[in-house]
Design an enzyme around this catalytic site. Structure first.
Site, PDB file in Angstrom:
ATOM      1  N   HIS A 109       2.286 -11.843  24.054  1.00  0.00           N
ATOM      2  CA  HIS A 109       0.887 -11.813  23.431  1.00  0.00           C
ATOM      3  C   HIS A 109       1.067 -12.764  22.060  1.00  0.00           C
ATOM      4  CE1 HIS A 109       3.377  -8.489  21.605  1.00  0.00           C
ATOM      5  NE2 HIS A 109       2.330  -8.555  20.369  1.00  0.00           N
ATOM      6  N   ASP A 111      -0.878 -12.136  18.528  1.00  0.00           N
ATOM      7  CA  ASP A 111      -1.417 -10.887  17.617  1.00  0.00           C
ATOM      8  C   ASP A 111      -3.002 -11.097  17.536  1.00  0.00           C
ATOM      9  OD1 ASP A 111       1.082  -9.518  17.474  1.00  0.00           O
ATOM     10  OD2 ASP A 111       1.633 -10.453  15.564  1.00  0.00           O
ATOM     11  N   HIS A 269       4.667 -13.570  21.478  1.00  0.00           N
ATOM     12  CA  HIS A 269       5.880 -13.133  21.473  1.00  0.00           C
ATOM     13  C   HIS A 269       5.866 -12.068  22.156  1.00  0.00           C
ATOM     14  CE1 HIS A 269       3.390 -11.784  18.090  1.00  0.00           C
ATOM     15  NE2 HIS A 269       3.993 -10.484  18.363  1.00  0.00           N
ATOM     16  N   ARG A 284       5.812  -5.153   9.304  1.00  0.00           N
ATOM     17  CA  ARG A 284       5.266  -6.484   9.505  1.00  0.00           C
ATOM     18  C   ARG A 284       3.988  -6.694   8.468  1.00  0.00           C
ATOM     19  NH1 ARG A 284       2.146  -7.145  14.950  1.00  0.00           N
ATOM     20  NH2 ARG A 284       0.569  -6.289  13.730  1.00  0.00           N
TER      21      ARG A 284
END
Length: 293
Positions: A109, A111, A269, A284
């Site tokens: 995917h 983000d 990723h 993150r």
């Protein structure tokens, strides 16, 4: 104002990890980069060149983590994952033994493409991880586009796709919560092939959040109903599967205080969930991006 550090007198050293993307950085202190214009300029150039950067042994503070990410732009919260209460925008991705079972991360995917303006990129830190397992894979979607057959490139030129948080994160929610999530974050529509605003490269821009092609149903494409359904769906899923080709990938084994910094506009990723019953805690900082074109 530029702050002077000893590290500023040393060029950041980058060693490529694969033929297409990924470099591990050496001779760098990310806390210094967060406050130094010259060092940050080096980092930014390396990010454009390699698409995802990796650094080990960076025991920096959360404040410096956030400051580094903010050099790229303002940070965004996540509607499902919680943020650190003292550092808004620093999203906690904590997988403990009592965490609910879910499969949001272990799909290829990009983000938050369910946003009208998906993130520019992210700065991700491993706080705690398993001794083995829990790797993350990144994919070069410029290389994935370039490798497509010419007839496929012609078919997808000008196509758009719908991206949905309701159909992904919302799918595990009760109907009322799923409806509320959709009302807050309506589906977004993006080009199947976007252009990188800094390099001009073409990027294959469909992933696990994409639900369907929105402008496929034309006289040229559709003679009978099955040309569109399942024809368009088969084309979309063929494109989504390109991220799984190993030649376009780099895989990173995490260690505590290691970082990944990636360009979300041109990569995907996949967080490998092979580590239960170990614990994996990541933090993150996602950077607000622009509307794809």
């Amino acid at each position: 104002m530029t702050l002077m550090h000893d590290a500023a007198r040393t060029a950041i050293r980058a060693e490529r990890l694969t033929a297409h993307l990924g470099a591990e950085l050496f001779d760098v202190d990310l806390a210094a980069v967060a406050h130094d214009d010259e060092l940050f300029a080096q980092l930014g150039s390396l990010l454009i060149e390699h698409k995802v950067l990796f650094v080990r042994d960076q025991p920096i503070s959360r404040a410096d983590h956030v400051a580094l990410a903010r050099r790229f732009g303002e940070l965004e919260d996540h509607p499902v994952a919680s943020s650190d209460p003292e550092h808004p925008g620093l999203v906690r991705i904590y997988k403990d033994l009592d965490s609910p079972a879910e499969h949001y991360e272990n799909a290829f995917h990009c983000d938050a493409t369910w946003r009208e303006c998906p993130p520019f990129g992210s700065v991700l830190r491993c706080v705690e991880g398993p001794s083995v397992g829990g790797d993350t894979i990144w994919v070069d979607m410029v290389a994935a586009y370039n490798a497509l057959p010419g007839d496929v490139k012609r078919r997808i030129d000008g196509l758009t796709a719908r991206h949905s948080i309701e159909a992904s994160f919302g799918a595990a929610m009760p109907a009322d919560k799923r409806a509320n999530l959709h009302a807050m974050y309506p589906d977004a529509e993006h080009p199947v092939v976007r252009t990188h605003p800094d390099t001009g490269e073409k990027i294959l821009f469909v992933n696990a959040f994409a639900t369907h092609l929105t402008n496929f149903h034309t006289p040229e494409n559709v003679r009978f109903g099955y040309d569109y359904a399942p024809g368009a769906s088969e084309l979309l899923h063929y494109l989504i599967r390109q991220a799984s080709v190993p030649e376009f990938q780099v895989r990173w084994r995490w260690t505590p205080d290691s970082f990944a910094i990636w360009d979300n506009r041109c990569t995907q990723h996949y967080a490998v969930q092979d580590y239960w019953p170990a614990v994996r805690r990541m933090e993150r900082a996602g950077i607000i991006g622009d509307r794809p074109f």
